[in-house]
Motif scaffolding. Structure first.
Motif, PDB file in Angstrom:
ATOM      1  N   HIS A   1       0.848  -1.194   0.000  1.00  0.00           N
ATOM      2  CA  HIS A   1       0.000   0.000   0.000  1.00  0.00           C
ATOM      3  C   HIS A   1       0.883   1.243   0.000  1.00  0.00           C
ATOM      4  CE1 HIS A   1      -2.585   3.100   2.069  1.00  0.00           C
ATOM      5  NE2 HIS A   1      -3.413   2.682   1.119  1.00  0.00           N
ATOM      6  N   ARG A   2       0.442   2.281  -0.713  1.00  0.00           N
ATOM      7  CA  ARG A   2       1.131   3.568  -0.730  1.00  0.00           C
ATOM      8  C   ARG A   2       0.102   4.677  -0.611  1.00  0.00           C
ATOM      9  NH1 ARG A   2       1.901   7.433  -4.629  1.00  0.00           N
ATOM     10  NH2 ARG A   2       3.773   8.775  -4.397  1.00  0.00           N
ATOM     11  N   THR A   3       0.411   5.674   0.234  1.00  0.00           N
ATOM     12  CA  THR A   3      -0.487   6.801   0.402  1.00  0.00           C
ATOM     13  C   THR A   3       0.271   8.042   0.855  1.00  0.00           C
ATOM     14  OG1 THR A   3      -2.477   7.631   1.527  1.00  0.00           O
ATOM     15  CG2 THR A   3      -1.003   6.193   2.790  1.00  0.00           C
ATOM     16  N   THR A   4      -0.273   9.201   0.484  1.00  0.00           N
ATOM     17  CA  THR A   4       0.281  10.465   0.970  1.00  0.00           C
ATOM     18  C   THR A   4      -0.418  10.897   2.264  1.00  0.00           C
ATOM     19  OG1 THR A   4      -1.265  11.707  -0.445  1.00  0.00           O
ATOM     20  CG2 THR A   4       0.939  11.223  -1.334  1.00  0.00           C
ATOM     21  N   GLN A   5      -1.455  10.162   2.666  1.00  0.00           N
ATOM     22  CA  GLN A   5      -2.147  10.428   3.928  1.00  0.00           C
ATOM     23  C   GLN A   5      -1.440   9.631   5.031  1.00  0.00           C
ATOM     24  OE1 GLN A   5      -4.687  12.721   4.005  1.00  0.00           O
ATOM     25  NE2 GLN A   5      -4.225  12.956   1.813  1.00  0.00           N
ATOM     26  N   CYS A   6      -0.324  10.166   5.502  1.00  0.00           N
ATOM     27  CA  CYS A   6       0.559   9.435   6.414  1.00  0.00           C
ATOM     28  C   CYS A   6      -0.173   8.966   7.670  1.00  0.00           C
ATOM     29  CB  CYS A   6       1.747  10.308   6.799  1.00  0.00           C
ATOM     30  SG  CYS A   6       2.791  10.780   5.387  1.00  0.00           S
TER      31      CYS A   6
ATOM     32  N   ALA B   1       4.249  -2.759   3.326  1.00  0.00           N
ATOM     33  CA  ALA B   1       4.256  -4.115   2.759  1.00  0.00           C
ATOM     34  C   ALA B   1       4.225  -5.099   3.912  1.00  0.00           C
ATOM     35  CB  ALA B   1       5.486  -4.345   1.901  1.00  0.00           C
ATOM     36  N   THR B   2       3.479  -6.217   3.724  1.00  0.00           N
ATOM     37  CA  THR B   2       3.363  -7.241   4.760  1.00  0.00           C
ATOM     38  C   THR B   2       4.027  -8.531   4.288  1.00  0.00           C
ATOM     39  OG1 THR B   2       1.318  -6.338   5.664  1.00  0.00           O
ATOM     40  CG2 THR B   2       1.765  -8.649   6.114  1.00  0.00           C
TER      41      THR B   2
ATOM     42  N   GLY C   1       1.795   3.360  17.010  1.00  0.00           N
ATOM     43  CA  GLY C   1       2.479   2.465  16.102  1.00  0.00           C
ATOM     44  C   GLY C   1       1.869   2.423  14.724  1.00  0.00           C
ATOM     45  N   LEU C   2       2.485   1.635  13.886  1.00  0.00           N
ATOM     46  CA  LEU C   2       2.011   1.438  12.523  1.00  0.00           C
ATOM     47  C   LEU C   2       0.800   0.518  12.533  1.00  0.00           C
ATOM     48  CD1 LEU C   2       2.999   2.025   9.521  1.00  0.00           C
ATOM     49  CD2 LEU C   2       3.990  -0.280   9.610  1.00  0.00           C
ATOM     50  N   ALA C   3      -0.170   0.778  11.641  1.00  0.00           N
ATOM     51  CA  ALA C   3      -1.335  -0.094  11.502  1.00  0.00           C
ATOM     52  C   ALA C   3      -0.959  -1.266  10.600  1.00  0.00           C
ATOM     53  CB  ALA C   3      -2.508   0.685  10.907  1.00  0.00           C
ATOM     54  N   SER C   4      -1.298  -2.500  11.048  1.00  0.00           N
ATOM     55  CA  SER C   4      -0.987  -3.693  10.248  1.00  0.00           C
ATOM     56  C   SER C   4      -1.785  -3.674   8.956  1.00  0.00           C
ATOM     57  CB  SER C   4      -1.311  -4.956  11.038  1.00  0.00           C
ATOM     58  OG  SER C   4      -2.705  -4.998  11.326  1.00  0.00           O
ATOM     59  N   LEU C   5      -1.240  -4.326   7.917  1.00  0.00           N
ATOM     60  CA  LEU C   5      -1.862  -4.381   6.603  1.00  0.00           C
ATOM     61  C   LEU C   5      -2.119  -5.844   6.260  1.00  0.00           C
ATOM     62  CD1 LEU C   5      -2.685  -2.829   3.992  1.00  0.00           C
ATOM     63  CD2 LEU C   5      -0.336  -3.196   3.179  1.00  0.00           C
ATOM     64  N   SER C   6      -3.393  -6.240   6.212  1.00  0.00           N
ATOM     65  CA  SER C   6      -3.752  -7.617   5.875  1.00  0.00           C
ATOM     66  C   SER C   6      -4.143  -7.705   4.404  1.00  0.00           C
ATOM     67  CB  SER C   6      -4.920  -8.083   6.746  1.00  0.00           C
ATOM     68  OG  SER C   6      -6.038  -7.214   6.574  1.00  0.00           O
TER      69      SER C   6
ATOM     70  N   SER D   1      -4.234 -10.385   0.596  1.00  0.00           N
ATOM     71  CA  SER D   1      -3.359 -11.200  -0.265  1.00  0.00           C
ATOM     72  C   SER D   1      -2.844 -12.435   0.481  1.00  0.00           C
ATOM     73  CB  SER D   1      -2.178 -10.377  -0.791  1.00  0.00           C
ATOM     74  OG  SER D   1      -2.621  -9.307  -1.576  1.00  0.00           O
ATOM     75  N   GLY D   2      -3.792 -13.138   1.165  1.00  0.00           N
ATOM     76  CA  GLY D   2      -3.446 -14.380   1.848  1.00  0.00           C
ATOM     77  C   GLY D   2      -3.083 -14.216   3.305  1.00  0.00           C
ATOM     78  N   VAL D   3      -2.995 -12.995   3.804  1.00  0.00           N
ATOM     79  CA  VAL D   3      -2.654 -12.767   5.210  1.00  0.00           C
ATOM     80  C   VAL D   3      -3.904 -12.260   5.928  1.00  0.00           C
ATOM     81  CG1 VAL D   3      -1.193 -11.518   6.832  1.00  0.00           C
ATOM     82  CG2 VAL D   3      -0.272 -12.211   4.608  1.00  0.00           C
ATOM     83  N   PRO D   4      -4.386 -12.984   6.946  1.00  0.00           N
ATOM     84  CA  PRO D   4      -5.577 -12.540   7.677  1.00  0.00           C
ATOM     85  C   PRO D   4      -5.278 -11.318   8.546  1.00  0.00           C
ATOM     86  CG  PRO D   4      -4.627 -14.448   8.756  1.00  0.00           C
ATOM     87  CD  PRO D   4      -3.846 -14.247   7.493  1.00  0.00           C
ATOM     88  N   THR D   5      -6.314 -10.731   9.095  1.00  0.00           N
ATOM     89  CA  THR D   5      -6.147  -9.584   9.978  1.00  0.00           C
ATOM     90  C   THR D   5      -5.327  -9.990  11.200  1.00  0.00           C
ATOM     91  OG1 THR D   5      -8.267  -8.661   9.274  1.00  0.00           O
ATOM     92  CG2 THR D   5      -7.349  -7.859  11.350  1.00  0.00           C
TER      93      THR D   5
END
Length: 284
Positions: A142-147, A170-171, A202-207, A209-213
């Motif tokens: 994922h990429r965003t300018t909304q940090c 990236a996860t 902290g950073l929010a996890s990114l689920s 593409s095969g990775v659950p929450t």
């Protein structure tokens, strides 16, 4: 006098006394004659050897064109006849020291020099990540300018206040453990360093593409914060089953450490490439 039967006898008729004085004088004369003969012979031999050597030297000088006998001494050059200057140019040395090679970190510490594209694939390429004997599958990116939208808790405000430009995420997962890495981009190294030092929440996890929450809903996860150049990078990692992470869960720590190490190398490589290109660029 007689020396016995058959012995010598002296004087006429073999009788009488010998003339000892005459005999001694005769012996002395023979000795002196022998001595002078030996001295004379030695002198003749020495003279002959000297004559041979002299003849050899003279012959050698005559045969060699560079010898003293083959060249008049008046033909030898004097000191003033020897050349004092040469027509060949003398070597010259520049007094200006060559410019030092570019510092790779300069190219990742300021947006004015760091001109390479900033994309997810540039930092997290491929579908897998191999670190030693460990292979991780890449999940969602994922990429965003909304940090601030990529964070939990106070980290969003910290990124915004320090001038965050964009965040790439990236996860990666392996054996029930998932870790999301987030790369926050700033204009200067000072901004990125402050954001990492002030990190809270902290950073929010990114689920996907095969990775659950994972690491949501109050689950205890491991979080890290670092920076290099104008980039600050954060991780959040835990179990895909929702289990809390403890200090004894070395596998979770290992995945997070591998990802932070890989991200640091990618940033540094970015600087190496740009510095190398600058060093080989033609000058105008």
């Amino acid at each position: 006098m007689s020396f016995g039967q058959g012995g010598p006898s002296w004087g006429p008729g073999g009788t009488g006394t010998p003339d000892w004085a005459a005999l001694a004088e005769a012996s002395a004369k023979r000795a002196r004659r022998k001595k002078w003969l030996m001295i004379g012979g030695g002198a003749l031999a020495t003279a002959a050897v000297a004559a041979i050597v002299a003849t050899a030297v003279i012959s050698t000088n005559k045969d060699e064109p560079g010898g003293a006998a083959g060249k008049n001494a008046s033909e030898l050059p004097s000191a003033t006849d020897l050349p004092s200057e040469t027509a060949l140019p003398e070597p010259s040395f520049s007094s200006v020291a060559p410019a030092p090679p570019p510092n790779p970190k300069d190219y990742i510490s300021d947006v004015k020099k760091d001109r390479a594209p900033v994309t997810v694939d540039a930092f997290f390429p491929g579908k897998k990540l191999t670190m030693g004997d460990r292979v991780y599958s890449k999940g969602a990116t994922h990429r965003t300018t909304q940090c601030a939208a990529t964070t939990q808790g106070a980290l969003g405000t910290i990124l915004t206040n320090n001038g965050c430009d964009q965040v790439l995420r990236a996860t990666y997962s392996r054996s029930g453990v998932a870790v999301t890495i987030g790369l926050a981009v700033f204009e200067t190294e000072a901004q990125a360093k402050r954001a990492a030092q002030q990190a809270s929440g902290g950073l929010a996890s990114l689920s996907g593409s095969g990775v659950p929450t994972f690491c949501r809903g109050g689950a205890v996860c491991r979080r890290t914060a670092n920076s290099y150049g104008r980039y600050a990078y954060f991780t959040v990692g835990g179990f895909t089953s929702g289990k809390n992470v403890t200090k004894g869960d070395k596998n979770v720590f290992a995945v997070g450490d591998d990802l932070t190490d890989f991200t640091f190398r990618q940033i540094r490589h970015r600087g190496d490439v740009q510095a190398s290109a600058a060093a080989t660029a033609p000058t105008t």
